[in-house]
Enzyme design. Structure first.
Site, PDB file in Angstrom:
ATOM      1  N   ASP A   1       2.076 -18.645 -19.662  1.00 19.10           N
ATOM      2  CA  ASP A   1       3.225 -18.053 -19.084  1.00 19.10           C
ATOM      3  C   ASP A   1       2.878 -16.591 -18.511  1.00 19.10           C
ATOM      4  O   ASP A   1       3.855 -15.927 -18.275  1.00 19.10           O
ATOM      5  CB  ASP A   1       4.304 -17.858 -20.264  1.00 19.10           C
ATOM      6  CG  ASP A   1       3.988 -17.067 -21.458  1.00 19.10           C
ATOM      7  OD1 ASP A   1       2.691 -16.603 -21.308  1.00 19.10           O
ATOM      8  OD2 ASP A   1       4.798 -16.620 -22.420  1.00 19.10           O
ATOM      9  N   GLY A   2       1.616 -16.293 -18.749  1.00 19.85           N
ATOM     10  CA  GLY A   2       1.348 -14.923 -18.192  1.00 19.85           C
ATOM     11  C   GLY A   2       1.059 -13.590 -19.311  1.00 19.85           C
ATOM     12  O   GLY A   2       0.544 -12.625 -18.467  1.00 19.85           O
TER      13      GLY A   2
ATOM     14  N   ARG B   1       0.660  10.110 -10.314  1.00 19.44           N
ATOM     15  CA  ARG B   1       1.369  10.606  -9.222  1.00 19.44           C
ATOM     16  C   ARG B   1       3.059  10.957  -9.390  1.00 19.44           C
ATOM     17  O   ARG B   1       3.603  11.759  -8.896  1.00 19.44           O
ATOM     18  CB  ARG B   1       1.213  10.160  -7.949  1.00 19.44           C
ATOM     19  CG  ARG B   1      -0.529  10.472  -7.381  1.00 19.44           C
ATOM     20  CD  ARG B   1      -0.540   9.686  -5.868  1.00 19.44           C
ATOM     21  NE  ARG B   1      -0.871   8.665  -6.165  1.00 19.44           N
ATOM     22  CZ  ARG B   1      -1.073   7.571  -5.118  1.00 19.44           C
ATOM     23  NH1 ARG B   1      -1.453   8.152  -4.044  1.00 19.44           N
ATOM     24  NH2 ARG B   1      -1.226   6.311  -5.328  1.00 19.44           N
TER      25      ARG B   1
ATOM     26  N   HIS C   1      -4.096  13.634 -11.055  1.00 23.45           N
ATOM     27  CA  HIS C   1      -3.372  14.283 -10.074  1.00 23.45           C
ATOM     28  C   HIS C   1      -3.042  15.653 -10.365  1.00 23.45           C
ATOM     29  O   HIS C   1      -3.185  16.475  -9.732  1.00 23.45           O
ATOM     30  CB  HIS C   1      -2.365  13.446  -9.765  1.00 23.45           C
ATOM     31  CG  HIS C   1      -1.595  13.807  -8.520  1.00 23.45           C
ATOM     32  ND1 HIS C   1      -2.176  13.923  -6.996  1.00 23.45           N
ATOM     33  CD2 HIS C   1      -0.481  14.512  -8.115  1.00 23.45           C
ATOM     34  CE1 HIS C   1      -1.367  14.673  -6.069  1.00 23.45           C
ATOM     35  NE2 HIS C   1      -0.276  14.736  -6.661  1.00 23.45           N
TER      36      HIS C   1
ATOM     37  N   ASP D   1      -6.158  20.194   1.267  1.00 23.11           N
ATOM     38  CA  ASP D   1      -5.138  21.201   1.278  1.00 23.11           C
ATOM     39  C   ASP D   1      -5.403  22.139   0.217  1.00 23.11           C
ATOM     40  O   ASP D   1      -6.114  22.055  -0.432  1.00 23.11           O
ATOM     41  CB  ASP D   1      -3.583  20.481   1.223  1.00 23.11           C
ATOM     42  CG  ASP D   1      -3.951  19.500  -0.034  1.00 23.11           C
ATOM     43  OD1 ASP D   1      -4.101  19.821  -1.215  1.00 23.11           O
ATOM     44  OD2 ASP D   1      -3.377  18.387   0.185  1.00 23.11           O
TER      45      ASP D   1
ATOM     46  N   LYS E   1      -1.869  23.822   6.395  1.00 23.85           N
ATOM     47  CA  LYS E   1      -0.843  23.152   7.121  1.00 23.85           C
ATOM     48  C   LYS E   1       0.156  23.963   7.886  1.00 23.85           C
ATOM     49  O   LYS E   1       0.763  24.778   6.976  1.00 23.85           O
ATOM     50  CB  LYS E   1      -0.396  21.904   6.590  1.00 23.85           C
ATOM     51  CG  LYS E   1      -1.507  20.813   6.088  1.00 23.85           C
ATOM     52  CD  LYS E   1      -0.908  19.832   5.226  1.00 23.85           C
ATOM     53  CE  LYS E   1      -1.700  18.543   4.595  1.00 23.85           C
ATOM     54  NZ  LYS E   1      -1.361  17.583   4.220  1.00 23.85           N
TER      55      LYS E   1
ATOM     56  N   SER F   1      -5.508   7.047  -0.188  1.00 24.58           N
ATOM     57  CA  SER F   1      -4.662   5.828  -0.226  1.00 24.58           C
ATOM     58  C   SER F   1      -4.572   5.341   1.259  1.00 24.58           C
ATOM     59  O   SER F   1      -5.540   4.560   1.903  1.00 24.58           O
ATOM     60  CB  SER F   1      -3.155   6.127  -0.679  1.00 24.58           C
ATOM     61  OG  SER F   1      -2.265   5.099  -0.634  1.00 24.58           O
ATOM     62  N   THR F   2      -4.039   5.842   2.189  1.00 21.41           N
ATOM     63  CA  THR F   2      -3.754   5.462   3.426  1.00 21.41           C
ATOM     64  C   THR F   2      -5.104   5.887   4.318  1.00 21.41           C
ATOM     65  O   THR F   2      -5.574   5.298   5.304  1.00 21.41           O
ATOM     66  CB  THR F   2      -2.584   5.714   4.153  1.00 21.41           C
ATOM     67  OG1 THR F   2      -2.320   7.207   4.383  1.00 21.41           O
ATOM     68  CG2 THR F   2      -1.243   5.281   3.815  1.00 21.41           C
TER      69      THR F   2
ATOM     70  N   GLY G   1      -4.909   8.579   6.142  1.00 21.80           N
ATOM     71  CA  GLY G   1      -4.344   9.427   7.251  1.00 21.80           C
ATOM     72  C   GLY G   1      -4.919  10.910   7.348  1.00 21.80           C
ATOM     73  O   GLY G   1      -5.230  11.356   8.306  1.00 21.80           O
TER      74      GLY G   1
END
Length: 282
Positions: free
Chosen positions: A31-32, A88, A121, A159, A182, A212-213, A215
């Protein structure tokens, strides 16, 4: 004696060369639900369990291992969490939200006397853990990996909040360090620039805790190239990586590397030495 959870299986072979592993059985019911069984007895144990995806499953397993070890007679339990999920989520931004990392810390404190995490973090959140809690930043491992690549380069944080990470790596290498500042130009545009350093003709290492991304790292790398930087390297402790992020960042820089708190194709820097030293203190 070490217990390797499912989230740390990628570290098992390396750790086994330096310390004894406690034999445990970990599996899933149809069942997990998780099943955990400790097959040895002892007094002290260090559980190693990273909590990347599936985060909730790995966290529950950490609790079950703590309960099983206590049931098996172990009196002192430490847990090493290379990557701590929910770290986070450390503040309330909307009414009715939990401080999720606080809930996780309190939960772990039911079973573990000591908690060790890598590059959390917000280090202040460790105060939520009821026992001894320590943050480990792998500055030496990161510095050693890049020292021959950087030469007389410099270290940058993306940053001001990440400046302490850049400082620690720079101090090991004896190099200059700074951070990106920034500046909001309009409601939709933010400008980034390195503060009080000249990057022209220099190799640069950008240091952060999580990618993560990717960017921010890509934007920072593009700015450095415009300013005449020579070779650009990016490193983070935790490679969370949204889909396609590794490829996007790798195309923008000379090299991308992360530690092996989470297993990825660019996990080139090992944290195992830090874990082994915790075992030597037993």
């Amino acid at each position: 004696m070490f217990v390797i959870g499912s989230g740390a299986k990628h570290l098992e072979e390396e750790i086994s060369r330096h310390g004894n592993l406690i034999n445990v059985e970990i599996k899933k019911f149809p069942d997990g639900e998780k099943y955990v069984r400790v097959l040895e007895r002892g007094k002290e144990a260090i559980v190693i369990q990273s909590t990347y995806h599936p985060q909730d499953e790995n966290l529950i397993e950490a609790l079950l291992l703590g309960d099983a070890l206590s049931e098996a007679g172990f009196k002192k339990l430490k847990i090493v969490i290379p990557y701590l999920a929910y770290s986070r989520q450390d503040r309330v931004t909307k009414e009715g939200e939990p401080i999720s990392v606080r809930a996780i810390m309190k939960m772990l404190g039911l079973y573990y006397d000591e908690l060790y995490v890598f590059d959390i973090h917000n280090p202040k959140t460790l105060e939520h853990f009821p026992g001894i809690a320590k943050n480990i930043y792998p500055a030496e491992a990161i510095a050693n990996y890049f020292k021959d690549k950087l030469g007389e380069g410099l270290i940058l944080a993306p940053d001001k909040g990440a400046l302490e990470r850049a400082k620690r790596v720079a101090e090991v290498l004896g190099l200059e360090y700074s951070h990106f500042e920034k500046e909001r130009i309009s409601p939709t545009e933010v400008r980034m620039k390195p503060v009080d350093v000249d990057v022209n003709g220099k190799n640069v290492l950008i240091v952060d805790d999580i990618i993560s991304t990717g960017g921010t790292m890509i934007k920072a790398a593009n700015i450095l190239r415009e300013l005449g930087a020579k070779e650009i390297f990016v490193v983070a402790t935790h490679g969370v990586f949204a889909e396609g992020a590794i490829e996007r960042v790798s195309k923008a820089v000379n090299e991308l590397a992360v530690t092996n708190t989470i297993p990825t194709e660019v996990s080139k820097i090992s944290i195992v030495d830090y874990i082994v030293k915790l075992g030597e203190k037993e």
